[in-house]
Design a protein around this motif. Structure first.
Motif, PDB file in Angstrom:
ATOM      1  N   LYS A  86       0.854   4.125  -2.929  1.00 42.19           N
ATOM      2  CA  LYS A  86       0.642   5.539  -2.598  1.00 42.19           C
ATOM      3  C   LYS A  86       1.782   6.402  -3.130  1.00 42.19           C
ATOM      4  CE  LYS A  86      -0.318   8.654   1.284  1.00 42.19           C
ATOM      5  NZ  LYS A  86       0.658   9.674   0.851  1.00 42.19           N
ATOM      6  N   ASP A  87       3.029   5.916  -2.938  1.00 42.87           N
ATOM      7  CA  ASP A  87       4.187   6.683  -3.421  1.00 42.87           C
ATOM      8  C   ASP A  87       4.142   6.853  -4.934  1.00 42.87           C
ATOM      9  OD1 ASP A  87       5.102   6.894  -0.861  1.00 42.87           O
ATOM     10  OD2 ASP A  87       6.654   5.347  -1.034  1.00 42.87           O
ATOM     11  N   LYS A  88       3.758   5.807  -5.637  1.00 41.87           N
ATOM     12  CA  LYS A  88       3.687   5.877  -7.101  1.00 41.87           C
ATOM     13  C   LYS A  88       2.576   6.822  -7.554  1.00 41.87           C
ATOM     14  CE  LYS A  88       4.089   1.981  -9.360  1.00 41.87           C
ATOM     15  NZ  LYS A  88       3.848   0.560  -9.725  1.00 41.87           N
ATOM     16  N   LYS A  89       1.490   6.854  -6.796  1.00 42.45           N
ATOM     17  CA  LYS A  89       0.381   7.739  -7.133  1.00 42.45           C
ATOM     18  C   LYS A  89       0.726   9.193  -6.842  1.00 42.45           C
ATOM     19  CE  LYS A  89      -4.536   8.515  -6.201  1.00 42.45           C
ATOM     20  NZ  LYS A  89      -5.732   8.050  -5.429  1.00 42.45           N
ATOM     21  N   ASP A  90       1.390   9.421  -5.691  1.00 39.57           N
ATOM     22  CA  ASP A  90       1.739  10.785  -5.295  1.00 39.57           C
ATOM     23  C   ASP A  90       2.837  11.378  -6.184  1.00 39.57           C
ATOM     24  OD1 ASP A  90      -0.116  10.562  -3.291  1.00 39.57           O
ATOM     25  OD2 ASP A  90       1.346  10.210  -1.690  1.00 39.57           O
ATOM     26  N   LYS A  91       3.779  10.526  -6.596  1.00 38.74           N
ATOM     27  CA  LYS A  91       4.906  10.993  -7.418  1.00 38.74           C
ATOM     28  C   LYS A  91       5.068  10.071  -8.630  1.00 38.74           C
ATOM     29  CE  LYS A  91       7.423  12.840  -3.416  1.00 38.74           C
ATOM     30  NZ  LYS A  91       8.695  12.770  -2.638  1.00 38.74           N
ATOM     31  N   GLU A 109       0.831  -1.206   0.000  1.00 36.27           N
ATOM     32  CA  GLU A 109       0.000   0.000   0.000  1.00 36.27           C
ATOM     33  C   GLU A 109       0.866   1.258   0.000  1.00 36.27           C
ATOM     34  OE1 GLU A 109      -2.442  -0.658   3.413  1.00 36.27           O
ATOM     35  OE2 GLU A 109      -3.950  -1.805   2.291  1.00 36.27           O
ATOM     36  N   LYS A 110       1.994   1.208   0.691  1.00 35.09           N
ATOM     37  CA  LYS A 110       2.920   2.349   0.702  1.00 35.09           C
ATOM     38  C   LYS A 110       3.492   2.578  -0.690  1.00 35.09           C
ATOM     39  CE  LYS A 110       7.267   3.985   2.713  1.00 35.09           C
ATOM     40  NZ  LYS A 110       8.429   3.637   3.566  1.00 35.09           N
ATOM     41  N   ILE A 111       3.858   1.506  -1.365  1.00 29.94           N
ATOM     42  CA  ILE A 111       4.386   1.609  -2.733  1.00 29.94           C
ATOM     43  C   ILE A 111       3.346   2.241  -3.650  1.00 29.94           C
ATOM     44  CG2 ILE A 111       5.121   0.294  -4.764  1.00 29.94           C
ATOM     45  CD1 ILE A 111       6.172  -1.820  -2.737  1.00 29.94           C
ATOM     46  N   LEU A 166      24.332  -2.350  -8.080  1.00 29.71           N
ATOM     47  CA  LEU A 166      23.526  -2.571  -9.288  1.00 29.71           C
ATOM     48  C   LEU A 166      22.750  -1.317  -9.654  1.00 29.71           C
ATOM     49  CD1 LEU A 166      22.294  -4.331 -11.520  1.00 29.71           C
ATOM     50  CD2 LEU A 166      20.594  -5.115  -9.861  1.00 29.71           C
ATOM     51  N   LYS A 167      22.233  -0.620  -8.656  1.00 28.86           N
ATOM     52  CA  LYS A 167      21.495   0.619  -8.919  1.00 28.86           C
ATOM     53  C   LYS A 167      22.403   1.645  -9.606  1.00 28.86           C
ATOM     54  CE  LYS A 167      18.723   4.127  -6.515  1.00 28.86           C
ATOM     55  NZ  LYS A 167      19.581   5.332  -6.593  1.00 28.86           N
ATOM     56  N   ASP A 168      23.639   1.746  -9.126  1.00 32.48           N
ATOM     57  CA  ASP A 168      24.588   2.679  -9.746  1.00 32.48           C
ATOM     58  C   ASP A 168      24.884   2.274 -11.191  1.00 32.48           C
ATOM     59  OD1 ASP A 168      24.721   4.115  -7.393  1.00 32.48           O
ATOM     60  OD2 ASP A 168      26.554   3.113  -6.689  1.00 32.48           O
ATOM     61  N   ASP A 216      11.850   6.924  -6.897  1.00 34.01           N
ATOM     62  CA  ASP A 216      12.415   6.798  -5.551  1.00 34.01           C
ATOM     63  C   ASP A 216      11.834   5.610  -4.800  1.00 34.01           C
ATOM     64  OD1 ASP A 216      13.915   9.024  -6.032  1.00 34.01           O
ATOM     65  OD2 ASP A 216      12.703  10.391  -4.825  1.00 34.01           O
ATOM     66  N   TRP A 217      10.591   5.247  -5.108  1.00 32.33           N
ATOM     67  CA  TRP A 217       9.928   4.163  -4.398  1.00 32.33           C
ATOM     68  C   TRP A 217      10.672   2.833  -4.577  1.00 32.33           C
ATOM     69  CZ3 TRP A 217       8.286  -0.210  -6.875  1.00 32.33           C
ATOM     70  CH2 TRP A 217       8.173  -0.150  -8.272  1.00 32.33           C
ATOM     71  N   GLU A 218      11.433   2.713  -5.659  1.00 33.71           N
ATOM     72  CA  GLU A 218      12.103   1.444  -5.924  1.00 33.71           C
ATOM     73  C   GLU A 218      13.143   1.131  -4.851  1.00 33.71           C
ATOM     74  OE1 GLU A 218      11.700   1.644 -10.815  1.00 33.71           O
ATOM     75  OE2 GLU A 218      13.661   1.920  -9.862  1.00 33.71           O
ATOM     76  N   PHE A 219      14.040   2.078  -4.588  1.00 35.05           N
ATOM     77  CA  PHE A 219      15.056   1.815  -3.572  1.00 35.05           C
ATOM     78  C   PHE A 219      14.463   1.904  -2.167  1.00 35.05           C
ATOM     79  CE2 PHE A 219      19.182   2.279  -1.377  1.00 35.05           C
ATOM     80  CZ  PHE A 219      19.829   1.205  -1.964  1.00 35.05           C
ATOM     81  N   ASN A 220      13.406   2.683  -2.006  1.00 26.88           N
ATOM     82  CA  ASN A 220      12.707   2.698  -0.711  1.00 26.88           C
ATOM     83  C   ASN A 220      12.139   1.320  -0.404  1.00 26.88           C
ATOM     84  OD1 ASN A 220      13.248   5.416  -0.276  1.00 26.88           O
ATOM     85  ND2 ASN A 220      11.304   6.107  -1.161  1.00 26.88           N
TER      86      ASN A 220
END
Length: 256
Positions: A75-80, A71-73, A112-114, A85-89
């Motif tokens: 919401k983050d995707k909807k808000d932004k 649910e947090k994911i 890997l992210k870098d 950023d939600w991926e590494f969060n």
């Protein structure tokens, strides 16, 4: 070492069918020499696999923590909607709440992210060159995340200690011979676990065998000791280093 690993066989060990499908695309890029595309796709696969693991915990066990993270994911995707950023969060939240990600693997995920960023967002400056990952680097990354994450069942690794302890306590009379117990523990638990999980399990077994005194521990002390000894036989050097690194904890034993 990574050069001698058969990725075709390794991919068969992936737990989630959906992750396996995504990883097949990663492998196709790797085989065709498109190493930048392979690393970008591998990051997508990693983030997706974590999400799939949370979904499985919700669907099979009604896991409230997993549902809250999903649910947090959302919401983050909807808000932004333009932000990733939600991926590494998600990586950080899963590491905090579950045992899928060890500290060592967390460092590898950051690496890997870098690499993904270098591949997907090249810097255009005068005289600059495109980033070119090499095949060994790419293959090593694929191997690491298959073995340390994609092959793991979220249900198994979220409750391994209690599951194993309950299992051997209920079936202790079946395993009269150490060879039978060794085969059972290796096949069902030890060989399917990461080093991080094995260290936690070792710590738990040590506490139950050498520190805690109650009727339940007395009833299961012998089978727990046998399980502990077999674990040490399997990963002796790693666990010896663990003991040396936390001598205060492991020297604190009951003398009765």
């Amino acid at each position: 070492m990574a050069n001698h690993v058969d990725l075709d066989e390794l991919i068969l060990s992936v737990h989630s069918t959906k992750t396996k499908e995504l990883l097949s695309e990663v492998y196709s890029c790797y085989k065709s020499g498109a190493y930048r595309s392979a690393l970008v796709s591998l990051w997508t696969t990693l983030v997706s696999d974590l999400f799939f693991k949370l979904e499985e915990l919700v669907d099979l066990y009604d896991d409230k923590k997993a549902l809250a993270l999903i649910e947090k994911i959302e919401k983050d995707k909807k808000d932004k909607p333009r932000s990733s950023d939600w991926e590494f969060n998600l990586v950080k939240d899963v590491m905090k709440d579950y045992e899928f990600i060890s500290e060592v693997l967390y460092v590898q995920i950051g690496h890997l992210k870098d690499l993904r960023n270098a591949c997907a967002h090249p810097t255009y400056k005068r005289g600059s060159e495109l980033f070119h990952p090499n095949p060994e680097q790419c293959k090593g990354m694929i191997r690491t995340f298959v073995e340390e994450l994609f092959a793991l069942s979220p249900v198994f690794h979220s409750e391994i200690s209690q599951k194993l302890l309950s299992d051997i306590a209920e079936n202790k009379n079946i395993f009269a011979k150490d060879e039978d117990l060794k085969r059972y523990l290796n096949d069902k638990y030890y060989l399917k676990s990461t080093d991080y999980v094995l260290k936690k399990l070792f710590r738990t077994l040590w506490k139950l065998v050498f520190r805690i005194e109650n009727q339940e521990c007395d009833d299961n002390r012998i089978i727990n000791f046998r399980a502990l000894r077999l674990l040490v036989e399997l990963r002796e050097y790693m666990l010896l280093a663990e003991v040396k690194g936390e001598q205060a904890y492991y020297n604190n034993v009951s003398h009765s």
